[in-house]
Motif scaffolding. Structure first.
Motif, PDB file in Angstrom:
ATOM      1  N   GLU A 156      54.925  56.509  28.264  1.00 19.57           N
ATOM      2  CA  GLU A 156      55.052  57.558  27.189  1.00 19.57           C
ATOM      3  C   GLU A 156      53.799  58.301  27.519  1.00 19.57           C
ATOM      4  O   GLU A 156      54.216  59.640  27.103  1.00 19.57           O
ATOM      5  CB  GLU A 156      55.094  56.600  26.090  1.00 19.57           C
ATOM      6  CG  GLU A 156      56.415  55.749  25.778  1.00 19.57           C
ATOM      7  CD  GLU A 156      56.087  54.430  26.118  1.00 19.57           C
ATOM      8  OE1 GLU A 156      55.200  53.895  27.093  1.00 19.57           O
ATOM      9  OE2 GLU A 156      56.868  53.461  25.742  1.00 19.57           O
ATOM     10  N   ALA A 157      52.710  57.958  27.840  1.00 16.29           N
ATOM     11  CA  ALA A 157      51.707  58.805  28.047  1.00 16.29           C
ATOM     12  C   ALA A 157      52.007  59.956  29.087  1.00 16.29           C
ATOM     13  O   ALA A 157      51.617  61.199  28.786  1.00 16.29           O
ATOM     14  CB  ALA A 157      50.548  58.165  28.413  1.00 16.29           C
ATOM     15  N   VAL A 158      52.719  59.733  30.356  1.00 18.70           N
ATOM     16  CA  VAL A 158      53.043  60.594  31.223  1.00 18.70           C
ATOM     17  C   VAL A 158      54.161  61.743  30.544  1.00 18.70           C
ATOM     18  O   VAL A 158      53.918  62.915  30.913  1.00 18.70           O
ATOM     19  CB  VAL A 158      53.823  59.855  32.272  1.00 18.70           C
ATOM     20  CG1 VAL A 158      54.293  60.797  33.256  1.00 18.70           C
ATOM     21  CG2 VAL A 158      52.603  59.043  33.096  1.00 18.70           C
ATOM     22  N   GLU A 159      54.939  61.102  29.997  1.00 18.00           N
ATOM     23  CA  GLU A 159      55.848  62.095  29.069  1.00 18.00           C
ATOM     24  C   GLU A 159      55.176  63.015  28.157  1.00 18.00           C
ATOM     25  O   GLU A 159      55.441  64.345  28.351  1.00 18.00           O
ATOM     26  CB  GLU A 159      56.893  61.318  28.405  1.00 18.00           C
ATOM     27  CG  GLU A 159      58.101  62.187  28.003  1.00 18.00           C
ATOM     28  CD  GLU A 159      59.122  61.785  26.963  1.00 18.00           C
ATOM     29  OE1 GLU A 159      59.921  61.879  26.460  1.00 18.00           O
ATOM     30  OE2 GLU A 159      58.878  60.207  27.229  1.00 18.00           O
ATOM     31  N   GLN A 160      54.358  62.468  27.490  1.00 21.79           N
ATOM     32  CA  GLN A 160      53.484  63.428  26.572  1.00 21.79           C
ATOM     33  C   GLN A 160      52.695  64.293  27.277  1.00 21.79           C
ATOM     34  O   GLN A 160      52.752  65.595  26.946  1.00 21.79           O
ATOM     35  CB  GLN A 160      52.558  62.267  25.428  1.00 21.79           C
ATOM     36  CG  GLN A 160      51.940  63.368  24.694  1.00 21.79           C
ATOM     37  CD  GLN A 160      52.737  64.106  23.443  1.00 21.79           C
ATOM     38  OE1 GLN A 160      53.924  63.348  23.261  1.00 21.79           O
ATOM     39  NE2 GLN A 160      52.089  64.890  22.968  1.00 21.79           N
ATOM     40  N   TYR A 161      52.037  64.055  28.268  1.00 26.39           N
ATOM     41  CA  TYR A 161      51.228  64.685  29.250  1.00 26.39           C
ATOM     42  C   TYR A 161      52.084  65.815  29.831  1.00 26.39           C
ATOM     43  O   TYR A 161      51.606  67.170  29.905  1.00 26.39           O
ATOM     44  CB  TYR A 161      50.416  63.958  30.163  1.00 26.39           C
ATOM     45  CG  TYR A 161      49.057  63.299  29.677  1.00 26.39           C
ATOM     46  CD1 TYR A 161      48.376  63.709  28.851  1.00 26.39           C
ATOM     47  CD2 TYR A 161      48.935  61.991  30.187  1.00 26.39           C
ATOM     48  CE1 TYR A 161      47.380  62.994  28.264  1.00 26.39           C
ATOM     49  CE2 TYR A 161      47.822  61.301  29.729  1.00 26.39           C
ATOM     50  CZ  TYR A 161      47.003  61.818  28.612  1.00 26.39           C
ATOM     51  OH  TYR A 161      46.048  60.896  28.343  1.00 26.39           O
ATOM     52  N   SER A 162      53.270  65.665  30.212  1.00 24.24           N
ATOM     53  CA  SER A 162      54.367  66.491  30.900  1.00 24.24           C
ATOM     54  C   SER A 162      54.526  67.516  29.851  1.00 24.24           C
ATOM     55  O   SER A 162      54.598  68.703  30.235  1.00 24.24           O
ATOM     56  CB  SER A 162      55.570  65.905  31.325  1.00 24.24           C
ATOM     57  OG  SER A 162      56.613  66.715  31.803  1.00 24.24           O
ATOM     58  N   MET A 163      54.892  67.188  28.573  1.00 22.59           N
ATOM     59  CA  MET A 163      55.309  68.557  27.658  1.00 22.59           C
ATOM     60  C   MET A 163      54.080  69.129  27.317  1.00 22.59           C
ATOM     61  O   MET A 163      54.194  70.474  27.156  1.00 22.59           O
ATOM     62  CB  MET A 163      55.809  67.667  26.377  1.00 22.59           C
ATOM     63  CG  MET A 163      56.919  67.100  26.371  1.00 22.59           C
ATOM     64  SD  MET A 163      57.807  66.345  25.052  1.00 22.59           S
ATOM     65  CE  MET A 163      56.719  65.034  25.030  1.00 22.59           C
ATOM     66  N   CYS A 164      52.867  68.621  27.326  1.00 21.65           N
ATOM     67  CA  CYS A 164      51.651  69.405  27.217  1.00 21.65           C
ATOM     68  C   CYS A 164      51.316  70.367  28.448  1.00 21.65           C
ATOM     69  O   CYS A 164      50.966  71.546  28.023  1.00 21.65           O
ATOM     70  CB  CYS A 164      50.437  68.318  26.807  1.00 21.65           C
ATOM     71  SG  CYS A 164      50.739  67.419  25.540  1.00 21.65           S
ATOM     72  N   CYS A 165      51.543  69.876  29.372  1.00 20.77           N
ATOM     73  CA  CYS A 165      51.247  70.528  30.693  1.00 20.77           C
ATOM     74  C   CYS A 165      52.297  71.827  30.496  1.00 20.77           C
ATOM     75  O   CYS A 165      51.882  72.817  30.954  1.00 20.77           O
ATOM     76  CB  CYS A 165      51.543  69.725  31.845  1.00 20.77           C
ATOM     77  SG  CYS A 165      51.437  70.477  33.443  1.00 20.77           S
ATOM     78  N   LYS A 166      53.532  71.529  30.433  1.00 24.12           N
ATOM     79  CA  LYS A 166      54.375  72.767  30.273  1.00 24.12           C
ATOM     80  C   LYS A 166      54.095  73.919  29.378  1.00 24.12           C
ATOM     81  O   LYS A 166      54.378  74.851  29.345  1.00 24.12           O
ATOM     82  CB  LYS A 166      55.779  72.007  29.932  1.00 24.12           C
ATOM     83  CG  LYS A 166      56.381  71.288  31.195  1.00 24.12           C
ATOM     84  CD  LYS A 166      57.713  70.867  30.877  1.00 24.12           C
ATOM     85  CE  LYS A 166      58.261  69.717  31.879  1.00 24.12           C
ATOM     86  NZ  LYS A 166      59.378  68.956  31.637  1.00 24.12           N
ATOM     87  N   GLU A 167      53.291  73.490  28.179  1.00 20.85           N
ATOM     88  CA  GLU A 167      52.785  74.157  27.137  1.00 20.85           C
ATOM     89  C   GLU A 167      51.393  74.916  27.551  1.00 20.85           C
ATOM     90  O   GLU A 167      50.934  75.785  26.843  1.00 20.85           O
ATOM     91  CB  GLU A 167      52.531  73.480  25.774  1.00 20.85           C
ATOM     92  CG  GLU A 167      53.660  72.968  25.048  1.00 20.85           C
ATOM     93  CD  GLU A 167      54.785  74.256  24.925  1.00 20.85           C
ATOM     94  OE1 GLU A 167      54.044  75.296  24.232  1.00 20.85           O
ATOM     95  OE2 GLU A 167      55.921  73.904  24.684  1.00 20.85           O
ATOM     96  N   GLY A 168      51.025  74.705  28.938  1.00 21.63           N
ATOM     97  CA  GLY A 168      49.685  75.409  29.259  1.00 21.63           C
ATOM     98  C   GLY A 168      48.608  74.607  29.302  1.00 21.63           C
ATOM     99  O   GLY A 168      47.454  75.171  29.413  1.00 21.63           O
ATOM    100  N   ASP A 169      48.532  73.313  28.974  1.00 23.10           N
ATOM    101  CA  ASP A 169      47.321  72.458  28.859  1.00 23.10           C
ATOM    102  C   ASP A 169      47.145  71.848  30.183  1.00 23.10           C
ATOM    103  O   ASP A 169      47.663  70.964  30.662  1.00 23.10           O
ATOM    104  CB  ASP A 169      47.382  71.354  27.749  1.00 23.10           C
ATOM    105  CG  ASP A 169      45.970  70.658  27.506  1.00 23.10           C
ATOM    106  OD1 ASP A 169      45.242  71.264  27.251  1.00 23.10           O
ATOM    107  OD2 ASP A 169      46.017  69.334  28.128  1.00 23.10           O
ATOM    108  N   ALA A 170      45.843  72.683  31.044  1.00 17.34           N
ATOM    109  CA  ALA A 170      45.343  72.098  32.362  1.00 17.34           C
ATOM    110  C   ALA A 170      45.083  70.660  32.296  1.00 17.34           C
ATOM    111  O   ALA A 170      45.279  69.852  32.962  1.00 17.34           O
ATOM    112  CB  ALA A 170      44.093  72.939  32.644  1.00 17.34           C
ATOM    113  N   LEU A 171      44.318  69.963  31.190  1.00 16.18           N
ATOM    114  CA  LEU A 171      43.706  68.666  31.356  1.00 16.18           C
ATOM    115  C   LEU A 171      44.909  67.833  31.413  1.00 16.18           C
ATOM    116  O   LEU A 171      44.969  66.822  31.965  1.00 16.18           O
ATOM    117  CB  LEU A 171      42.990  68.511  30.220  1.00 16.18           C
ATOM    118  CG  LEU A 171      42.020  67.029  30.211  1.00 16.18           C
ATOM    119  CD1 LEU A 171      41.357  67.043  31.354  1.00 16.18           C
ATOM    120  CD2 LEU A 171      41.005  66.853  28.896  1.00 16.18           C
TER     121      LEU A 171
END
Length: 204
Positions: A156-171
């Motif tokens: 679930e964390a990987v999925e969440q980070y994936s969505m945030c990454c697509k929104e432009g969050d580098a971390l």
């Protein structure tokens, strides 16, 4: 590409979200709380012990953390009379008591900061622009992933980070790549991990 090399890339990079996990800090509530608190000015450490010398708030979505090694601009927000500052991989927490900030986490629990001065001009409003609000939204999105990871909900964390990454969050891109390299999805994918970490580096 070895796991060790992927970890090295990760370290070198770091010397509105439609769906995803429920945010621990909802955007509208967080923006409202931060604006209402009205932190503005310079706070200096009054306690003898502490890793940080002070905090300065000049407006916008970042505070200046004062240290013996130099000043750093760090994202912050306020929720329920608590100040949160994202420093490297730690989310620092302070209790707000009038003109005093009291450390409330492992890194700051022995530190107390008192406001020493007010700025000559009024601080700009927190998340006053669409760009500013977007930065706060990305931060809160990332922290939802951190919460899932801390609770060992790695897929679930990987999925969440994936969505945030697509929104432009580098971390978040970096975190997603790291977890994939560690087999959080049941198997490792060195190529994807490296791509995500490189994307994170490219974002700055």
């Amino acid at each position: 590409m070895t796991i060790r090399l992927l970890h090295l890339v990760s370290l070198l990079c770091f010397a509105s979200v439609a769906q995803g996990a429920p945010l621990k800090f909802p955007l509208a509530h967080t923006v409202e709380n931060t604006r209402a608190a009205g932190l503005c000015g310079s706070y200096r450490r009054t306690s003898k012990e502490g890793l940080y010398d002070g905090l300065e708030f000049k407006g916008g979505e970042k505070a200046t953390m004062l240290t013996g090694l130099g000043d750093r601009e760090l994202p912050y927000f306020i929720s329920e009379k608590r100040l949160y500052v994202l420093a490297d991989k730690a989310l620092l927490e302070f209790e707000i008591a009038q003109d005093t900030l009291i450390g409330a986490d492992t890194w700051t629990q022995k530190s107390t900061f008192r406001r020493k001065s007010k700025p000559k001009s009024a601080c700009t409003v927190f998340a006053a622009t669409s760009a500013g609000e977007k930065e706060v939204e990305k931060l809160l999105c990332h922290l939802a992933g951190v919460d899932l990871q801390a609770n060992q909900k790695l897929p679930e964390a990987v999925e969440q980070y994936s969505m945030c990454c697509k929104e432009g969050d580098a971390l978040s891109c970096n975190k997603q790549g790291f977890l994939i390299s560690m087999g959080a999805l049941g198997k490792t994918d060195a190529k994807l991990s490296l791509e995500l970490m490189q994307r994170s580096c490219d974002m700055g």
